[in-house]
Design an enzyme around this catalytic site. Sequence first.
Site, PDB file in Angstrom:
ATOM      1  N   ASP A   8       0.883  -1.154   0.000  1.00 51.78           N
ATOM      2  CA  ASP A   8       0.000   0.000   0.000  1.00 51.78           C
ATOM      3  C   ASP A   8       0.940   1.229   0.000  1.00 51.78           C
ATOM      4  OD1 ASP A   8      -2.351   1.623   0.602  1.00 51.78           O
ATOM      5  OD2 ASP A   8      -1.561   1.731   2.642  1.00 51.78           O
ATOM      6  N   ASP A  10       0.027   5.094   1.063  1.00 52.53           N
ATOM      7  CA  ASP A  10      -0.147   6.001   2.195  1.00 52.53           C
ATOM      8  C   ASP A  10      -0.127   5.217   3.510  1.00 52.53           C
ATOM      9  OD1 ASP A  10      -0.839   8.100   3.889  1.00 52.53           O
ATOM     10  OD2 ASP A  10      -2.978   7.793   3.567  1.00 52.53           O
TER      11      ASP A  10
END
Length: 215
Positions: A8, A10
């Site tokens: 991922d 953020d």
Amino acid sequence: MIKAIIFDLDGVIVDTAQYHYLAWKRLAKEYGLDLTLDQNELLKGVSRMRSLEIILDLGGISLSKEEMERIANKKNGWFVEYLNEMTPEEIFPGVRDMLRSIRANGLRVALASSSKNANKVVRLLNIENEFDAIVDGTMIVNSKPDPEIFLLAAKKLSVDPASCVVFEDAEAGVEAALAAGMKCVGVGSAEQLGKANLVIAKTADFTLQTLNSEF
Ligand code: B16
Ligand code: MG
């Protein structure tokens, strides 16, 4: 046997949540709402429109679809302005080396971010060449907790979902990874990410040794 790691963006590679927060807070203020940091936690990992729906719900505000589109664009304009100040040094400590060593050990590496700005962030951090595949919010219909984004990343890597490990900092992301039939390493608090197969405090706390012993 694990063949790929999907990251991922953020909260796992860089803290763009601080910029999302500034932009959402500025927008919420225009509607008389004071968005708190605790409330901002609810927005992590979910799409831009879903984030706006959550904020409007918190304030008991109802707007037309057109107005929602308009103000979501406005928020994004501010977010991009803040992003433009970002430097490659903002990548979390140790993550650049980690990405390189994973690939050097024969594993495939992908990025799977709900953000429609993920390519911009990756360029600003100077890490666009560290991934075998990049999937972002512009390429999917259903956002996390739906598994679509991770399944697409596995497809692009030509790796079976069961052979992938996902790194996620958001509960919606952990749910998406598990629903994709993948293993998941939660990055953050065990209290919040308890459904993950393993929880670590920081991305770079994970080593290839951990991979071999845990999965
Ligand atoms: P954008 P991730 C997510 O990124 C953020 O965590 C989330 O807060 C944001 O709403 C979402 O991207 C969409 O971002 O407005 O730039 O399309 O954690 O999936 O990398
Ligand atoms: Mg995240």
